[in-house]
Each structure stands twice: as structure tokens, then as C-alpha cells.
Motif scaffolding. Sequence first.
Motif, PDB file in Angstrom:
ATOM      1  N   ALA A  81       0.861  -1.015   0.004  1.00 42.03           N
ATOM      2  CA  ALA A  81       0.014  -0.041  -0.014  1.00 42.03           C
ATOM      3  C   ALA A  81       0.976   1.239   0.031  1.00 42.03           C
ATOM      4  CB  ALA A  81      -0.913  -0.057   1.273  1.00 42.03           C
ATOM      5  N   VAL A  82       0.387   2.338  -0.705  1.00 41.84           N
ATOM      6  CA  VAL A  82       1.028   3.903  -0.544  1.00 41.84           C
ATOM      7  C   VAL A  82       0.190   4.486   0.468  1.00 41.84           C
ATOM      8  CG1 VAL A  82       1.574   5.737  -1.614  1.00 41.84           C
ATOM      9  CG2 VAL A  82       1.849   3.677  -2.742  1.00 41.84           C
ATOM     10  N   VAL A  83       0.910   4.950   1.606  1.00 40.51           N
ATOM     11  CA  VAL A  83       0.020   5.672   2.764  1.00 40.51           C
ATOM     12  C   VAL A  83       0.253   7.237   2.462  1.00 40.51           C
ATOM     13  CG1 VAL A  83      -0.145   5.977   5.082  1.00 40.51           C
ATOM     14  CG2 VAL A  83       0.376   3.666   4.147  1.00 40.51           C
ATOM     15  N   VAL A  84      -0.921   7.891   2.360  1.00 39.05           N
ATOM     16  CA  VAL A  84      -0.815   9.423   2.082  1.00 39.05           C
ATOM     17  C   VAL A  84      -1.259  10.016   3.325  1.00 39.05           C
ATOM     18  CG1 VAL A  84      -1.869  11.154   0.763  1.00 39.05           C
ATOM     19  CG2 VAL A  84      -1.725   8.978  -0.513  1.00 39.05           C
ATOM     20  N   PHE A  85      -0.278  11.017   3.850  1.00 39.90           N
ATOM     21  CA  PHE A  85      -0.707  11.749   4.904  1.00 39.90           C
ATOM     22  C   PHE A  85      -1.088  13.255   4.184  1.00 39.90           C
ATOM     23  CE2 PHE A  85       1.329   8.535   6.978  1.00 39.90           C
ATOM     24  CZ  PHE A  85       0.914   8.536   8.436  1.00 39.90           C
ATOM     25  N   PRO A  86      -2.254  13.522   4.210  1.00 40.77           N
ATOM     26  CA  PRO A  86      -2.647  15.097   3.554  1.00 40.77           C
ATOM     27  C   PRO A  86      -2.166  15.901   4.766  1.00 40.77           C
ATOM     28  CG  PRO A  86      -4.571  13.785   3.435  1.00 40.77           C
ATOM     29  CD  PRO A  86      -3.574  12.931   4.301  1.00 40.77           C
ATOM     30  N   THR A  87      -1.361  16.957   4.499  1.00 43.76           N
ATOM     31  CA  THR A  87      -0.595  18.004   5.268  1.00 43.76           C
ATOM     32  C   THR A  87      -0.302  19.185   4.391  1.00 43.76           C
ATOM     33  OG1 THR A  87       1.041  18.570   6.597  1.00 43.76           O
ATOM     34  CG2 THR A  87       1.346  16.643   5.370  1.00 43.76           C
ATOM     35  N   PRO A  88      -0.450  20.402   4.828  1.00 43.60           N
ATOM     36  CA  PRO A  88       0.030  21.663   4.116  1.00 43.60           C
ATOM     37  C   PRO A  88       1.522  21.430   4.176  1.00 43.60           C
ATOM     38  CG  PRO A  88      -1.022  22.177   6.208  1.00 43.60           C
ATOM     39  CD  PRO A  88      -1.185  20.877   6.129  1.00 43.60           C
ATOM     40  N   ALA A  89       1.971  20.612   5.121  1.00 45.83           N
ATOM     41  CA  ALA A  89       3.640  20.538   5.170  1.00 45.83           C
ATOM     42  C   ALA A  89       4.093  19.433   3.892  1.00 45.83           C
ATOM     43  CB  ALA A  89       3.963  20.471   6.436  1.00 45.83           C
ATOM     44  N   GLY A  90       3.277  19.031   2.960  1.00 42.84           N
ATOM     45  CA  GLY A  90       3.863  18.240   2.280  1.00 42.84           C
ATOM     46  C   GLY A  90       4.135  18.395   0.676  1.00 42.84           C
ATOM     47  N   VAL A  91       4.424  17.484  -0.090  1.00 38.34           N
ATOM     48  CA  VAL A  91       4.669  18.033  -1.469  1.00 38.34           C
ATOM     49  C   VAL A  91       3.481  18.400  -2.189  1.00 38.34           C
ATOM     50  CG1 VAL A  91       6.639  16.336  -1.574  1.00 38.34           C
ATOM     51  CG2 VAL A  91       4.596  15.553  -2.291  1.00 38.34           C
ATOM     52  N   PRO A  92       3.500  19.203  -2.942  1.00 38.34           N
ATOM     53  CA  PRO A  92       2.216  19.632  -3.837  1.00 38.34           C
ATOM     54  C   PRO A  92       1.537  18.403  -4.718  1.00 38.34           C
ATOM     55  CG  PRO A  92       4.043  21.091  -4.501  1.00 38.34           C
ATOM     56  CD  PRO A  92       4.744  19.707  -3.560  1.00 38.34           C
ATOM     57  N   PHE A  93       0.135  18.358  -4.348  1.00 38.83           N
ATOM     58  CA  PHE A  93      -0.418  17.330  -5.232  1.00 38.83           C
ATOM     59  C   PHE A  93      -0.518  18.028  -6.604  1.00 38.83           C
ATOM     60  CE2 PHE A  93      -4.503  15.094  -6.413  1.00 38.83           C
ATOM     61  CZ  PHE A  93      -4.104  13.951  -6.537  1.00 38.83           C
ATOM     62  N   THR A  94      -0.219  17.459  -7.493  1.00 39.49           N
ATOM     63  CA  THR A  94      -0.350  17.601  -8.848  1.00 39.49           C
ATOM     64  C   THR A  94      -0.938  16.636 -10.035  1.00 39.49           C
ATOM     65  OG1 THR A  94       1.610  16.481  -9.329  1.00 39.49           O
ATOM     66  CG2 THR A  94       1.931  19.012  -8.841  1.00 39.49           C
ATOM     67  N   GLN A  95      -1.468  16.798 -11.140  1.00 36.90           N
ATOM     68  CA  GLN A  95      -1.850  15.978 -11.912  1.00 36.90           C
ATOM     69  C   GLN A  95      -0.755  14.697 -12.175  1.00 36.90           C
ATOM     70  OE1 GLN A  95      -4.848  15.924 -12.995  1.00 36.90           O
ATOM     71  NE2 GLN A  95      -5.097  14.383 -14.447  1.00 36.90           N
ATOM     72  N   SER A  96       0.410  14.955 -12.261  1.00 36.12           N
ATOM     73  CA  SER A  96       1.159  13.875 -12.251  1.00 36.12           C
ATOM     74  C   SER A  96       1.414  12.904 -11.307  1.00 36.12           C
ATOM     75  CB  SER A  96       2.829  14.354 -12.806  1.00 36.12           C
ATOM     76  OG  SER A  96       3.591  14.657 -11.724  1.00 36.12           O
ATOM     77  N   LEU A  97       1.444  13.563  -9.970  1.00 37.79           N
ATOM     78  CA  LEU A  97       1.222  12.721  -9.064  1.00 37.79           C
ATOM     79  C   LEU A  97      -0.091  11.867  -8.912  1.00 37.79           C
ATOM     80  CD1 LEU A  97       2.346  11.551  -6.216  1.00 37.79           C
ATOM     81  CD2 LEU A  97       1.650  13.848  -5.109  1.00 37.79           C
ATOM     82  N   ALA A  98      -1.142  12.355  -9.327  1.00 36.03           N
ATOM     83  CA  ALA A  98      -2.681  11.848  -9.235  1.00 36.03           C
ATOM     84  C   ALA A  98      -2.100  10.560 -10.317  1.00 36.03           C
ATOM     85  CB  ALA A  98      -3.587  12.384  -9.976  1.00 36.03           C
ATOM     86  N   ARG A  99      -1.610  10.796 -11.470  1.00 36.91           N
ATOM     87  CA  ARG A  99      -1.564   9.733 -12.527  1.00 36.91           C
ATOM     88  C   ARG A  99      -0.590   8.589 -11.767  1.00 36.91           C
ATOM     89  NH1 ARG A  99      -1.245  13.687 -16.885  1.00 36.91           N
ATOM     90  NH2 ARG A  99       0.897  14.053 -16.020  1.00 36.91           N
ATOM     91  N   GLU A 100       0.327   8.987 -11.234  1.00 38.13           N
ATOM     92  CA  GLU A 100       1.360   7.966 -10.392  1.00 38.13           C
ATOM     93  C   GLU A 100       0.576   7.203  -9.566  1.00 38.13           C
ATOM     94  OE1 GLU A 100       4.851   9.967  -8.737  1.00 38.13           O
ATOM     95  OE2 GLU A 100       4.930   8.292  -7.502  1.00 38.13           O
ATOM     96  N   LEU A 101      -0.457   7.717  -8.808  1.00 33.65           N
ATOM     97  CA  LEU A 101      -0.984   7.099  -7.634  1.00 33.65           C
ATOM     98  C   LEU A 101      -1.990   6.309  -8.149  1.00 33.65           C
ATOM     99  CD1 LEU A 101      -1.218   9.845  -4.844  1.00 33.65           C
ATOM    100  CD2 LEU A 101       0.427   7.739  -4.990  1.00 33.65           C
ATOM    101  N   ALA A 102      -2.626   6.615  -9.423  1.00 32.39           N
ATOM    102  CA  ALA A 102      -3.654   6.064  -9.918  1.00 32.39           C
ATOM    103  C   ALA A 102      -3.117   4.643 -10.503  1.00 32.39           C
ATOM    104  CB  ALA A 102      -4.439   6.610 -11.132  1.00 32.39           C
ATOM    105  N   GLU A 103      -1.802   4.297 -10.623  1.00 33.39           N
ATOM    106  CA  GLU A 103      -1.368   2.987 -10.844  1.00 33.39           C
ATOM    107  C   GLU A 103      -1.265   2.037  -9.735  1.00 33.39           C
ATOM    108  OE1 GLU A 103       0.249   2.381 -13.852  1.00 33.39           O
ATOM    109  OE2 GLU A 103      -0.812   4.284 -14.858  1.00 33.39           O
ATOM    110  N   GLU A 104      -1.577   2.559  -8.360  1.00 37.28           N
ATOM    111  CA  GLU A 104      -1.034   1.632  -7.499  1.00 37.28           C
ATOM    112  C   GLU A 104      -2.412   0.732  -7.073  1.00 37.28           C
ATOM    113  OE1 GLU A 104       1.498   1.497  -5.742  1.00 37.28           O
ATOM    114  OE2 GLU A 104       2.360   3.013  -6.625  1.00 37.28           O
ATOM    115  N   SER A 105      -2.293  -0.192  -6.600  1.00 33.00           N
ATOM    116  CA  SER A 105      -3.360  -1.417  -6.473  1.00 33.00           C
ATOM    117  C   SER A 105      -4.198  -0.709  -4.775  1.00 33.00           C
ATOM    118  CB  SER A 105      -2.944  -2.619  -6.344  1.00 33.00           C
ATOM    119  OG  SER A 105      -1.889  -2.795  -5.413  1.00 33.00           O
ATOM    120  N   ARG A 106      -3.472  -0.023  -4.216  1.00 35.33           N
ATOM    121  CA  ARG A 106      -4.054   0.199  -2.706  1.00 35.33           C
ATOM    122  C   ARG A 106      -3.397   1.654  -2.279  1.00 35.33           C
ATOM    123  NH1 ARG A 106      -4.040  -3.132   2.725  1.00 35.33           N
ATOM    124  NH2 ARG A 106      -5.490  -1.906   3.752  1.00 35.33           N
ATOM    125  N   LEU A 107      -4.337   2.401  -1.662  1.00 36.95           N
ATOM    126  CA  LEU A 107      -3.936   3.760  -1.358  1.00 36.95           C
ATOM    127  C   LEU A 107      -4.632   3.587   0.225  1.00 36.95           C
ATOM    128  CD1 LEU A 107      -4.474   6.289  -4.164  1.00 36.95           C
ATOM    129  CD2 LEU A 107      -2.372   5.087  -3.358  1.00 36.95           C
TER     130      LEU A 107
END
Length: 234
Positions: A81-107
Amino acid sequence: MRVDIVTIFPEFFGVLDVSLLGRARREQLLELHVHDLREHTHDRHRTVDDTPYGGGAGMVMRPEPWGEAFDALLGEGESDAVVVFPTPAGVPFTQSLARELAEESRLIFACGRYEGIDARVAEHVATRARVIEVSLGDYVLNGGEVAAMAMIEAIGRLVPGVVGNPASLVEESHEDGLLEHPSYTKPAVWRGLEVPEVLRGGNHGAIAAWRREQALERTRRVRPDLLPADGADA
Ligand code: ADE
């Protein structure tokens, strides 16, 4: 794709039953599970937060309920699994990160509240799974829930089958690094405003060129930071 969400406000995620994601869920293209963090508390008040070490305003989420929640979700050993912690101190969420995470089987989305989650939680989870701290933008929300929802929608719609016409996914803002050109539908004249002539003719080459020019112009005007620094066209 399977998505788990851990939150103290499971009711926030009722909207995931609506619209495209709701249908994707019913068609089992997306398997979404929402977990109440307070299920992993053991005191009468179901406490999830405490005062920060070192002082300061606000409260911090205690590590123990999170530790138990992740034990239940990740099981023994390493997880894929990829574990995502939403936080204003994180890396920016972009379309390219969305594309990358869409390939994962579990978030897994871990939604913090207050001044965030005790930092040892992400550190400990990182020994068992890939962890990313992700920000929706340079502003502060009251917690990770709305950010997680936005990310789940952006990622979920890229999962094959969720959006009926895949061509519509490539003709959008950010897919080619530019903002999208303006779009029009009928009637051709509305309140004295006309649809641009070129779109009403059938010249596909001219339409494509006009749309690209409009996309470039809009990007230069609104988001010049998206264009290459040397001024060349994207
Ligand atoms: N939690 C609070 N603010 C946030 C933001 N901007 N992005 C992601 N998570 C958040």
C-alpha cells in the motif's frame, strides 16, 4: 483499486457515493473503505489528541490510535500500500502525482486534525509501506478530510473505466502541462455573445491550432509558472 481512509469524521466521506465515483464504487472499479480512528481508542472519552511537547497552541493527534489503525490495515510485514498523509507541509498534489498514484493497487489516506499527527506515526508506518505527505495547496484546511476527498476524486477518475470516455481525460487542463482552452456549446449566439467562428466551421486542423493558441495564451496570462522558463512553447 482499493482505498482506505482513516478519519475521526467518517461522515465526511458520504459524498463518495455520488456521481462518477459512486458509480465506480457500485461497479467495483473502486473499493473504498472508511474507518473511524476512534475505534482504536480505549478510554471513556475516546481521546485522540493531546497537548504538544515543547508547548504551543493547538493539539496534536496521539500516536497510539493511529498505530493500532495501521496495524489493522497493514498487517504483518511489508505492505504494497501507499500511505498518504494529507498535510499543508507535504509535497504539492499535481496531476502527475495523481497519475502516479492511479497506478497503485492500494492507497491509504490518514486524515489528521488539529495541529497534525505525532510525527512518529509517519516514521513508523514508513518502515512498513511507502509514505508520502501531500499538500493540496498553500493554504490551511481544518483537517485532511477535504484534501483526501479531492485527491481521491483526481486519482479515482484516472482509474481505467471510471470515466466513460477516456479521450476526455487527455483534453483537460494540466494533462499536457497547459491550462485547457475555453469550451462552448449551443446556441451559437447567446445574449449577444458569439461562439468563435473557427469552432463552427469543420476545419479540424484550424480548430486544433486555435485551441492550442488559446491554451497557451491562458496559461501565459494565468499560470506563467507552468511554462518553461526560457519562454519556449510547452
Ligand atoms: N490539511 C490541512 N491543510 C491541508 C492542505 N492544504 N493540504 C492537505 N492537507 C491539509
